[in-house]
Design an enzyme around this catalytic site. Structure first.
Site, PDB file in Angstrom:
ATOM      1  CE  LYS A  11      10.686  24.593   8.509  1.00 34.00           C
ATOM      2  NZ  LYS A  11      11.714  23.582   8.039  1.00 34.00           N
ATOM      3  CE1 TYR A  51      13.321  19.041  10.681  1.00 31.51           C
ATOM      4  CE2 TYR A  51      14.347  20.764  12.254  1.00 31.51           C
ATOM      5  CZ  TYR A  51      13.399  20.291  11.134  1.00 31.51           C
ATOM      6  OH  TYR A  51      12.663  21.221  10.568  1.00 31.51           O
ATOM      7  CG  ASN A 124      11.243  24.743   4.433  1.00 35.54           C
ATOM      8  OD1 ASN A 124      11.114  25.249   5.633  1.00 35.54           O
ATOM      9  ND2 ASN A 124      11.927  23.803   4.009  1.00 35.54           N
ATOM     10  CG  HIS A 127       8.334  19.611  10.407  1.00 35.98           C
ATOM     11  ND1 HIS A 127       9.326  18.867   9.830  1.00 35.98           N
ATOM     12  CD2 HIS A 127       7.612  18.585  11.033  1.00 35.98           C
ATOM     13  CE1 HIS A 127       9.324  17.507  10.238  1.00 35.98           C
ATOM     14  NE2 HIS A 127       8.206  17.206  10.852  1.00 35.98           N
ATOM     15  CD  GLU A 138       8.052  14.021  12.323  1.00 37.14           C
ATOM     16  OE1 GLU A 138       7.115  14.938  11.839  1.00 37.14           O
ATOM     17  OE2 GLU A 138       9.120  14.071  11.767  1.00 37.14           O
TER      18      GLU A 138
HETATM   19  P1  IDP Z   1      11.033  18.656   4.839  1.00 38.78           P
HETATM   20  O1  IDP Z   1      10.883  19.735   5.892  1.00 38.78           O
HETATM   21  O2  IDP Z   1      10.364  18.986   3.664  1.00 38.78           O
HETATM   22  O3  IDP Z   1      10.648  17.212   5.482  1.00 38.78           O
HETATM   23  P2  IDP Z   1      13.763  17.699   4.920  1.00 38.78           P
HETATM   24  O4  IDP Z   1      14.652  16.991   4.066  1.00 38.78           O
HETATM   25  O5  IDP Z   1      13.361  16.695   6.045  1.00 38.78           O
HETATM   26  O6  IDP Z   1      12.586  18.597   4.343  1.00 38.78           O
HETATM   27  O7  IDP Z   1      14.886  18.804   5.549  1.00 38.78           O
HETATM   28  C1  IDP Z   1      14.275  19.270   7.005  1.00 38.78           C
HETATM   29  C2  IDP Z   1      14.672  20.826   6.882  1.00 38.78           C
HETATM   30  O8  IDP Z   1      15.952  21.145   6.517  1.00 38.78           O
HETATM   31  C3  IDP Z   1      13.878  21.545   5.518  1.00 38.78           C
HETATM   32  O9  IDP Z   1      12.520  21.859   5.611  1.00 38.78           O
HETATM   33  C4  IDP Z   1      14.901  22.900   5.381  1.00 38.78           C
HETATM   34  O10 IDP Z   1      14.447  23.723   6.453  1.00 38.78           O
HETATM   35  C5  IDP Z   1      16.311  22.304   5.788  1.00 38.78           C
HETATM   36  N1  IDP Z   1      17.069  21.787   4.653  1.00 38.78           N
HETATM   37  C6  IDP Z   1      16.795  20.587   4.021  1.00 38.78           C
HETATM   38  N2  IDP Z   1      17.636  20.630   3.205  1.00 38.78           N
HETATM   39  C7  IDP Z   1      18.511  21.460   3.044  1.00 38.78           C
HETATM   40  C8  IDP Z   1      19.643  22.053   2.534  1.00 38.78           C
HETATM   41  O11 IDP Z   1      19.982  21.232   1.410  1.00 38.78           O
HETATM   42  N3  IDP Z   1      20.252  23.219   2.585  1.00 38.78           N
HETATM   43  C9  IDP Z   1      19.811  24.058   3.646  1.00 38.78           C
HETATM   44  N4  IDP Z   1      18.580  23.516   4.310  1.00 38.78           N
HETATM   45  C10 IDP Z   1      18.064  22.223   4.046  1.00 38.78           C
HETATM   46 MG    MG Z   2      11.621  15.873   6.588  1.00 37.96          MG
END
Ligand code: IDP
Ligand code: MG
Length: 161
Positions: A11, A51, A124, A127, A138
């Site tokens: 990312k 997303y 983080n 993805h 995807e």
């Molecule tokens: P993942 O990337 O581990 O699959 P997802 O739940 O699909 O996690 O969420 C997508 C992305 O959205 C996450 O990688 C993170 O960057 C962001 N994200 C998820 N939950 C939160 C939150 O509660 N607050 C802020 N950002 C979030």
């Molecule tokens: Mg996800």
């Protein structure tokens, strides 16, 4: 077939922190194969496609700002049960909780609480497709057939054959 393909994105925060090479090396080190790669600057429309499951969530606005703030490095990675393996290597979504040894655990530390207070998506770095169903959506969203390559690596000789 146990050979799977999964979508991985470094990312914008990972690209801007200049750790893409170290992250990609981890996948090469375990013998996974890069079968597609490109740099893409995602716009708001494409963010909503990628997303789609999160559009209605309170953190979506911050997530969209984060994923569109600079280019991503998009990859398709192939290997034995690669979808779950890559998720294991990536670690838990919240860096505060992701285990040491995982990409998120080793390269980030922030919490949901901090990101939500700031109104930003959790940075983080990476993805990865969550499961087979997501990977099947995807990979073709990001790459057409011509951009995905079949070739042999040394691992084909030593691990897979
Ligand atoms: P993942 O990337 O581990 O699959 P997802 O739940 O699909 O996690 O969420 C997508 C992305 O959205 C996450 O990688 C993170 O960057 C962001 N994200 C998820 N939950 C939160 C939150 O509660 N607050 C802020 N950002 C979030
Ligand atoms: Mg996800």
């Amino acid at each position: 077939m146990m050979i799977e393909r999964t979508l991985v994105l470094i990312k914008p925060d990972g690209v801007q922190r200049a750790v893409a090479g170290r992250i990609i090396s981890r996948f090469e080190d375990v013998g996974l194969k890069l079968v597609a790669m490109k740099m893409v600057w995602v716009d708001e429309d494409f963010s909503k496609k990628h997303y789609a499951e999160h559009i209605e969530k309170p953190f979506y606005k911050g997530l969209e700002s984060m994923i569109t703030m600079g280019p991503v490095i998009a990859m398709t990675i192939e290997g034995v049960e690669a979808i779950a393996l890559v998720r294991k290597m990536v670690g838990a979504t919240e860096p505060k909780s992701s285990a040491p040894g995982t990409i998120r655990g080793d390269f980030a530390h922030v919490s949901y609480g901090y990101a939500d207070e700031k109104g930003i998506g959790v940075k983080n770095l990476i993805h990865a497709s969550a499961d087979k169903k997501d990977a099947e959506i995807e990979v073709p969203l990001w790459f057409n057939d011509k951009e995905i390559h079949s070739y042999k690596t040394v691992h084909d000789a030593h691990i897979l054959e």
